[in-house]
Write a protein that holds these residues in place. Structure first.
Motif, PDB file in Angstrom:
ATOM      1  N   GLY A 189       7.494   9.597 -12.841  1.00  0.00           N
ATOM      2  CA  GLY A 189       6.259  10.349 -12.983  1.00  0.00           C
ATOM      3  C   GLY A 189       5.089   9.601 -12.406  1.00  0.00           C
ATOM      4  N   PRO A 190       3.937  10.249 -12.327  1.00  0.00           N
ATOM      5  CA  PRO A 190       2.765   9.609 -11.726  1.00  0.00           C
ATOM      6  C   PRO A 190       2.301   8.373 -12.474  1.00  0.00           C
ATOM      7  N   GLY A 191       2.662   8.275 -13.749  1.00  0.00           N
ATOM      8  CA  GLY A 191       2.237   7.102 -14.495  1.00  0.00           C
ATOM      9  C   GLY A 191       3.090   5.887 -14.268  1.00  0.00           C
ATOM     10  N   ASP A 192       4.215   6.047 -13.518  1.00  0.00           N
ATOM     11  CA  ASP A 192       5.119   4.930 -13.302  1.00  0.00           C
ATOM     12  C   ASP A 192       4.652   3.999 -12.201  1.00  0.00           C
ATOM     13  N   ARG A 193       3.664   4.429 -11.412  1.00  0.00           N
ATOM     14  CA  ARG A 193       3.197   3.604 -10.309  1.00  0.00           C
ATOM     15  C   ARG A 193       1.681   3.418 -10.407  1.00  0.00           C
ATOM     16  N   ASP A 194       1.232   2.318  -9.880  1.00  0.00           N
ATOM     17  CA  ASP A 194      -0.202   2.093  -9.827  1.00  0.00           C
ATOM     18  C   ASP A 194      -0.821   3.063  -8.843  1.00  0.00           C
ATOM     19  N   VAL A 195      -1.913   3.671  -9.206  1.00  0.00           N
ATOM     20  CA  VAL A 195      -2.632   4.560  -8.318  1.00  0.00           C
ATOM     21  C   VAL A 195      -3.958   3.908  -7.998  1.00  0.00           C
ATOM     22  N   VAL A 196      -4.228   3.735  -6.735  1.00  0.00           N
ATOM     23  CA  VAL A 196      -5.472   3.108  -6.329  1.00  0.00           C
ATOM     24  C   VAL A 196      -6.173   3.988  -5.322  1.00  0.00           C
ATOM     25  N   THR A 197      -7.442   3.810  -5.184  1.00  0.00           N
ATOM     26  CA  THR A 197      -8.180   4.516  -4.164  1.00  0.00           C
ATOM     27  C   THR A 197      -8.506   3.558  -3.044  1.00  0.00           C
ATOM     28  N   LYS A 210       0.820  -1.216   0.000  1.00  0.00           N
ATOM     29  CA  LYS A 210       0.000   0.000   0.000  1.00  0.00           C
ATOM     30  C   LYS A 210       0.856   1.270   0.000  1.00  0.00           C
ATOM     31  N   LEU A 211       1.995   1.236   0.683  1.00  0.00           N
ATOM     32  CA  LEU A 211       2.859   2.423   0.698  1.00  0.00           C
ATOM     33  C   LEU A 211       3.451   2.675  -0.683  1.00  0.00           C
ATOM     34  N   GLU A 212       3.746   1.609  -1.416  1.00  0.00           N
ATOM     35  CA  GLU A 212       4.202   1.792  -2.797  1.00  0.00           C
ATOM     36  C   GLU A 212       3.096   2.413  -3.641  1.00  0.00           C
ATOM     37  N   ARG A 213       1.874   1.948  -3.454  1.00  0.00           N
ATOM     38  CA  ARG A 213       0.748   2.514  -4.198  1.00  0.00           C
ATOM     39  C   ARG A 213       0.498   3.968  -3.824  1.00  0.00           C
ATOM     40  N   ALA A 214       0.880   4.331  -2.600  1.00  0.00           N
ATOM     41  CA  ALA A 214       0.684   5.711  -2.144  1.00  0.00           C
ATOM     42  C   ALA A 214       1.824   6.631  -2.569  1.00  0.00           C
ATOM     43  N   GLY A 215       2.732   6.145  -3.405  1.00  0.00           N
ATOM     44  CA  GLY A 215       3.735   7.034  -3.980  1.00  0.00           C
ATOM     45  C   GLY A 215       5.131   6.899  -3.428  1.00  0.00           C
ATOM     46  N   ALA A 216       5.348   6.029  -2.437  1.00  0.00           N
ATOM     47  CA  ALA A 216       6.702   5.819  -1.918  1.00  0.00           C
ATOM     48  C   ALA A 216       7.425   4.819  -2.816  1.00  0.00           C
ATOM     49  N   PRO A 217       8.660   5.107  -3.228  1.00  0.00           N
ATOM     50  CA  PRO A 217       9.377   4.192  -4.119  1.00  0.00           C
ATOM     51  C   PRO A 217       9.706   2.874  -3.436  1.00  0.00           C
ATOM     52  N   LYS A 218       9.812   1.827  -4.230  1.00  0.00           N
ATOM     53  CA  LYS A 218      10.075   0.487  -3.713  1.00  0.00           C
ATOM     54  C   LYS A 218      11.356   0.439  -2.887  1.00  0.00           C
ATOM     55  N   SER A 219      12.398   1.173  -3.314  1.00  0.00           N
ATOM     56  CA  SER A 219      13.671   1.148  -2.596  1.00  0.00           C
ATOM     57  C   SER A 219      13.530   1.696  -1.181  1.00  0.00           C
ATOM     58  N   VAL A 220      12.744   2.772  -1.017  1.00  0.00           N
ATOM     59  CA  VAL A 220      12.545   3.368   0.311  1.00  0.00           C
ATOM     60  C   VAL A 220      11.661   2.472   1.167  1.00  0.00           C
ATOM     61  N   VAL A 221      10.574   1.974   0.587  1.00  0.00           N
ATOM     62  CA  VAL A 221       9.677   1.085   1.328  1.00  0.00           C
ATOM     63  C   VAL A 221      10.426  -0.154   1.816  1.00  0.00           C
ATOM     64  N   GLY A 222      11.232  -0.735   0.936  1.00  0.00           N
ATOM     65  CA  GLY A 222      11.957  -1.954   1.285  1.00  0.00           C
ATOM     66  C   GLY A 222      12.978  -1.761   2.383  1.00  0.00           C
ATOM     67  N   LEU A 223      13.559  -0.569   2.459  1.00  0.00           N
ATOM     68  CA  LEU A 223      14.552  -0.310   3.507  1.00  0.00           C
ATOM     69  C   LEU A 223      13.915   0.131   4.817  1.00  0.00           C
ATOM     70  N   ARG A 230       3.607  12.702  -5.385  1.00  0.00           N
ATOM     71  CA  ARG A 230       2.523  13.435  -4.724  1.00  0.00           C
ATOM     72  C   ARG A 230       1.150  13.098  -5.300  1.00  0.00           C
ATOM     73  N   GLU A 231       1.077  12.925  -6.600  1.00  0.00           N
ATOM     74  CA  GLU A 231      -0.212  12.612  -7.209  1.00  0.00           C
ATOM     75  C   GLU A 231      -0.711  11.237  -6.758  1.00  0.00           C
ATOM     76  N   ALA A 232       0.199  10.279  -6.712  1.00  0.00           N
ATOM     77  CA  ALA A 232      -0.187   8.946  -6.239  1.00  0.00           C
ATOM     78  C   ALA A 232      -0.596   8.987  -4.776  1.00  0.00           C
ATOM     79  N   LEU A 233       0.112   9.773  -3.967  1.00  0.00           N
ATOM     80  CA  LEU A 233      -0.202   9.891  -2.539  1.00  0.00           C
ATOM     81  C   LEU A 233      -1.605  10.444  -2.335  1.00  0.00           C
ATOM     82  N   HIS A 234      -1.906  11.548  -3.008  1.00  0.00           N
ATOM     83  CA  HIS A 234      -3.210  12.181  -2.802  1.00  0.00           C
ATOM     84  C   HIS A 234      -4.341  11.365  -3.423  1.00  0.00           C
ATOM     85  N   ALA A 235      -4.047  10.635  -4.502  1.00  0.00           N
ATOM     86  CA  ALA A 235      -5.060   9.750  -5.072  1.00  0.00           C
ATOM     87  C   ALA A 235      -5.362   8.598  -4.117  1.00  0.00           C
TER      88      ALA A 235
END
Length: 451
Positions: free
Chosen positions: A441-449, A290-303, A418-423
């Motif tokens: 960019g915002p299109g590089d990650r899945d955006v979910v509600t 979920k944190l990846e979907r909210a805009g945090a990159p995989k490298s940061v989430v994983g660490l 930021r766009e993924a986070l707010h979405a």
């Protein structure tokens, strides 16, 4: 990005009664009723909760390994790994210490143990013997050397989070250093990641069953009477934790451009799962996803997330200082300012030394009291009966603290989408001081509600 969102069509919302949030909530209520009305039957349902936690722990090591290795391998600059780790540990140290201080201050102001007048001679030291023994076995040197697994694969076999983290970081760095030669390995790991996270989604369907069994056992084994007997301590701990989450972490979120309430709403399914099972590990894979979907990159989430599960224990730290002073107050033991500062210092160390151990909150409290003169470790017998109810609040606070830490570190790195986070959080666009990563960019990650 979700196809419907990309086309401009509204995303169909799942009926609330089919959401994981509702089913887990229903399971917790049902489990509580079963445990209260038929205690023996409720206790017999314990294997349901244990089995679900084992299912989740089974998948934690692969999730951590795949997330970290693919994240680090995709970094353009390996110095970023050290930079993210340094920022994460700085955050952990500051807020973990702040949590200890808040617990100490609240205990002195509210004094939840005052007036109980417990005679130390009447306490059953044998009831807490297993925890004191585990506390003596957990040393700082042993903890540090224990991070290194016996073999490259033993970390995955034993399910040790820190060992898995250690191997994953080294493997990810090696992949990045090899470069193009490792491209086939990177593609294989990316494909395997999709399979593993699909497996996580399958396992989460069993969450209501696990929450039902675990909560039925808790109420059946300990009863609501245990809460009433030491209501002052439980209420003080829950209120203090709530103030920490809403006040302290809420302010951190506000400064970084998002709302703690929206984040809690976004993670409501995971929080209910933590509440039902009294284990933050049960929701670890889902949190990372979920944190990846909210805009945090995989490298940061994983660490940040796996490391935070051992070093960023805000709820456990509040509990340690609050419970230690409660025990002293209940036995009419006056602790000087020097004694309380010693307690704070020892707690800062012991909370790291017992990281990753089952029942870490109670064990670290035993380790702390063993060093502080004047407060008998046997005093822990006073709170042994209600520790299960306290562990739920510890786990919830730890969980929210690590979610906030991950988003904040991602923002410090300028990598938070930021766009993924707010979405994901369902909030409108708000400007953050740190610019987003131009390569993501915002299109590089899945955006979910949120459901």
């Amino acid at each position: 990005m979700h196809p419907a969102a990309a086309s401009g069509a509204p995303v169909a919302r799942r009926p609330f009664y089919r959401s994981l949030y509702f089913t887990v909530l229903l399971a917790i209520v049902a489990g509580g009723l079963i445990g209260h009305l038929w205690p023996d039957f409720g206790q017999s349902l314990k294997p349901l909760g244990d089995a679900f936690i084992k299912l989740v722990k089974m998948i934690i090591a692969p999730v951590i390994f795949l997330t970290i290795t693919t994240g680090i391998a995709g970094m353009r600059d390996l110095k970023q790994v050290g930079r993210v780790a340094a920022k994460a540990f700085a955050y952990f140290l500051f807020f973990s210490t702040l949590a200890l201080i808040i617990g100490l201050v609240i205990a002195n102001v509210v004094q939840p143990g005052r007036g109980l007048n417990i005679d130390p001679a009447t306490l059953n030291a044998g009831a807490v013997a297993q925890y004191t023994a585990a506390a003596h076995e957990s040393t700082i040197v042993g903890f540090l050397t224990g991070i290194i697994p016996n073999t490259l694969v033993s970390a995955f076999v034993e399910g040790n989070i820190l060992q898995t983290l250690f191997v994953s970081i080294l493997f990810g760095i090696a992949l990045a250093m090899v470069g193009d030669v490792a491209a086939p390995v990177n593609r294989a790991l990316d494909a395997l990641s999709q399979v593993v996270f699909k497996l996580v989604a399958i396992l989460m369907k069993a969450a209501p069953i696990g929450a039902f069994g675990a909560f039925a056992f808790t109420i059946g084994a300990y009863g609501l009477g245990a809460i009433a007997n030491l209501a002052a301590l439980i209420a003080t701990f829950y209120v203090t934790s709530l103030v920490f989450v809403i006040g302290v972490l809420g302010l951190v979120c506000l400064v970084n451009g998002f709302s703690i309430f929206r984040l809690i709403s976004y993670l409501k399914e995971e929080l209910l799962l933590v509440l039902g099972t009294s284990s933050s590990e049960a929701a670890l894979p889902s949190l990372m996803q979920k944190l990846e979907r909210a805009g945090a990159p995989k490298s940061v989430v994983g660490l940040v997330v796996p490391t935070g599960y051992s070093f960023n224990l805000d709820g456990t730290n509040i509990y340690m200082t609050l419970a230690a002073l409660f025990i002293a107050q209940a036995m009419n033991i006056e602790l000087s300012l020097q004694d309380q500062l010693l307690l704070l210092l020892v707690a800062m160390i012991s909370s790291k030394g017992a990281a990753g151990i089952t029942g870490a909150g109670f064990i670290t409290l035993a380790a702390t009291l063993a060093v502080v003169p004047g407060v008998p470790v046997a005093g822990m017998a006073l709170i042994l009966g209600i520790d299960r109810f306290m562990s739920e609040c510890r786990a919830l606070t730890n969980f929210v603290g690590n979610a906030v830490a991950t988003l904040v570190v991602a923002r410090w790195e300028g990598e938070l989408d930021r766009e993924a986070l707010h979405a994901a959080l369902g909030s409108g666009p708000r400007a953050l001081a740190a610019p987003p990563d131009p390569a993501a960019g915002p299109g590089d990650r899945d955006v979910v509600t949120a459901d």
